[in-house]
Write a protein that holds these residues in place. Structure first.
Motif, short mmCIF file in Angstrom:
data_model
loop_
_atom_site.label_atom_id
_atom_site.label_comp_id
_atom_site.label_asym_id
_atom_site.label_seq_id
_atom_site.Cartn_x
_atom_site.Cartn_y
_atom_site.Cartn_z
N ASP A 134 -5.51 -0.48 -5.86
CA ASP A 134 -5.84 -0.36 -4.62
C ASP A 134 -4.88 0.84 -3.40
OD1 ASP A 134 -8.21 -1.01 -5.40
OD2 ASP A 134 -8.36 -2.70 -3.53
N GLU A 135 -3.91 -0.16 -3.50
CA GLU A 135 -2.31 0.67 -3.17
C GLU A 135 -2.51 2.07 -3.50
OE1 GLU A 135 0.42 -1.71 -3.68
OE2 GLU A 135 0.23 -2.92 -1.58
N GLN A 137 -3.90 4.36 -4.27
CA GLN A 137 -6.09 4.72 -3.67
C GLN A 137 -6.03 5.17 -1.74
OE1 GLN A 137 -9.36 2.78 -4.51
NE2 GLN A 137 -9.05 3.21 -7.14
N LEU A 138 -5.34 4.38 -1.66
CA LEU A 138 -4.67 4.09 -0.19
C LEU A 138 -4.02 5.31 -0.21
CD1 LEU A 138 -5.53 3.55 2.61
CD2 LEU A 138 -3.82 1.29 2.20
N SER A 141 -5.37 8.36 -0.66
CA SER A 141 -6.87 9.27 0.48
C SER A 141 -5.24 9.91 1.75
CB SER A 141 -7.25 8.02 0.91
OG SER A 141 -6.81 6.68 0.90
N LYS A 142 -4.56 8.79 2.77
CA LYS A 142 -3.80 8.79 3.38
C LYS A 142 -2.89 10.19 3.19
CE LYS A 142 -1.72 4.35 4.38
NZ LYS A 142 -0.78 3.46 5.10
N VAL A 169 -10.04 6.12 4.41
CA VAL A 169 -8.52 5.53 4.64
C VAL A 169 -8.22 4.34 5.06
CG1 VAL A 169 -5.96 5.72 5.59
CG2 VAL A 169 -7.10 7.55 4.82
N ASN A 172 -9.99 1.61 1.83
CA ASN A 172 -8.88 1.64 1.18
C ASN A 172 -7.93 0.19 2.55
OD1 ASN A 172 -10.54 3.45 -0.30
ND2 ASN A 172 -8.79 5.10 -0.18
N VAL A 173 -7.46 0.67 3.45
CA VAL A 173 -6.83 -0.95 3.20
C VAL A 173 -7.36 -1.62 3.97
CG1 VAL A 173 -5.32 -1.12 6.06
CG2 VAL A 173 -5.28 1.14 5.47
N VAL A 176 -6.49 -3.18 0.49
CA VAL A 176 -5.54 -3.54 0.05
C VAL A 176 -5.58 -5.25 0.42
CG1 VAL A 176 -3.39 -3.35 0.64
CG2 VAL A 176 -4.64 -1.61 -0.08
#
Length: 423
Positions: A134-135, A137-138, A141-142, A169, A172-173, A176
């Motif tokens: 997930d990090e 993907q984050l 996305s950023k 974003v 996703n945060v 995480v």
């Protein structure tokens, strides 16, 4: 016919002679008894006893003193562990090892047992991997969000597309963060596979053996009970009438408490009062108190009964006499005071406090006067006395005749001389 008359007269004469002889013997016996009573050795001993009784009465006396006298409240207490903890598993699994011995003293943090951690280690690894995914993907996305914001600033793309990317974003945060919470939970579950002591104490009997499968939801699946016995507490009750005195003294500071043996009143341990309960038990009219003792040498044990003595006050420099000197009569309490001319005076007193050994006198006698402690039987006002020392028992001038039971006891073989202590 004429020969039978003399025979009858002779028989009558013989019967009369026998009766006369019996009367003579009875008179002789009576005269002998009277002589023994009034002129024999017994009479001489009684006269000697009367002459001796006219002399000074032998007594023991002690000086009146001033001293600090503690005021105690007595009760019966029950020993209770300061803290008791039942150690139960917090996760399911097979018990790999038991790391304590029954009856051992353990410290806070000591390992007591271990549960198979394989499943919980795998769950932790899985949560860590999920967070890494997930990090990633984050981070992607950023990057897209930065690109969309630049394009939107030049009107190359619609601003709505940039806003949508910004929401992705944020999503996703949060994902995480959820992964981190899952990691923390998995790490905690893994930590629960190692069972540690939550406090200092002593272990009891082991309740489960190594190799068994234990469940956290099973209320009966306990490993061991730990009791904290250093320090230890004592619970006791006092009548509600003594509650104001206790509260008044407790408000001034800690109160000393002593635990005593029930058979010898020997002091086992000394502690302090910790709690006075906030209500009176209506069924008994008593209030519960709790004291704490260091119990360094394990003199006290949970479940034990002891006598408790709570110090609530100390009377400073009051007049004190032995309790044995206090006499009671129709007009109240009094003592026999020995005057300088070795005569006694009956002195009424007011008792302030009394126990088995000493009495606090509110009024009636003063320090350095002497009061009689032994030998009251023949004492009256202005009786002449012979005061013996406290270490020697004076011999009385006259002894009361022993009871029948005492006579029989001496006749059965008691060769010891009778006690000469005055009564």
């Amino acid at each position: 016919m004429h020969g039978e008359v003399p025979k009858q007269l002779l028989a009558k004469a013989r019967g009369s002679a026998r009766r006369t002889l019996a009367v003579v013997f009875i008179l002789v016996a009576i005269l002998g008894a009277l002589y023994y009573v009034f002129s024999g050795p017994g009479a001489q001993q009684r006269r000697a006893g009367r002459f001796a009784a006219e002399g000074p009465v032998p007594v023991l006396a002690t000086a009146v003193t001033r001293a600090d006298v503690p005021v105690y409240l007595d009760a019966v207490g029950t020993i209770k562990a300061l803290n008791t903890v039942t150690i139960r598993p917090q996760v399911d699994g097979r018990l790999l090892s038991v790391n304590f011995k029954e009856g051992d003293d353990v410290k806070k943090g000591d390992v007591l047992a271990r549960i198979d951690p394989v499943i919980y280690q795998a769950q932790l690894d899985q949560a860590i991997a999920k967070k890494a995914q997930d990090e990633a993907q984050l981070a992607n996305s950023k990057i897209d969000l930065n690109r969309y914001e630049r394009l939107a600033a030049t009107a190359a793309i619609n601003k709505q597309q940039a806003d949508t990317q910004r929401a992705l974003v944020a999503q996703n945060v949060a994902l995480v963060q959820a992964d981190q919470a899952a990691i923390d939970n998995a790490r905690a579950m893994l930590g629960y596979t190692t069972i540690v002591a939550p406090l200092d104490g002593r272990t009891g009997i082991r309740m489960v053996d190594e190799g068994n499968y234990v469940r956290a939801a099973d209320a009966t699946s306990a490993v061991v009970v730990i009791t904290q016995v250093r320090p230890i507490s004592v619970l006791f009750n006092l009548p509600q009438q003594e509650l104001p005195e206790v509260n008044s003294a407790f408000a001034k500071g800690p109160l000393s408490v002593e635990a005593l043996r029930s058979d010898t009143d020997e002091v086992i341990d000394r502690g302090v009062l910790r709690v006075v309960d906030n209500q009176v038990d209506q069924s008994t009219g008593t209030v519960k108190l709790k004291a704490e003792f260091p119990n360094t040498n394990l003199q006290l044990w949970p479940g034990q009964f002891v006598n408790v003595r709570l110090l609530v006050d100390t009377l400073k420099q009051v007049v004190v006499i032995p309790t044995g000197a206090v006499q009671r009569g129709p007009n109240g309490t009094f003592v026999y005071v020995v005057k300088d001319d070795n005569t006694v005076a009956i002195r009424p007193i007011a008792v302030q406090k009394q126990d088995e050994t000493q009495t606090v006198v509110k009024s009636g006698v003063e320090a350095n006067e002497r009061v009689v402690t032994t030998g009251f039987v023949r004492l009256t006002e202005s009786s002449k006395v012979a005061v013996g020392s406290a270490n020697a028992t004076p011999a009385p001038a006259e002894r009361a005749p022993p009871r029948d039971g005492q006579k029989r006891q001496r006749q059965r073989g008691s060769n010891a001389p009778p006690s000469t202590a005055p009564q």
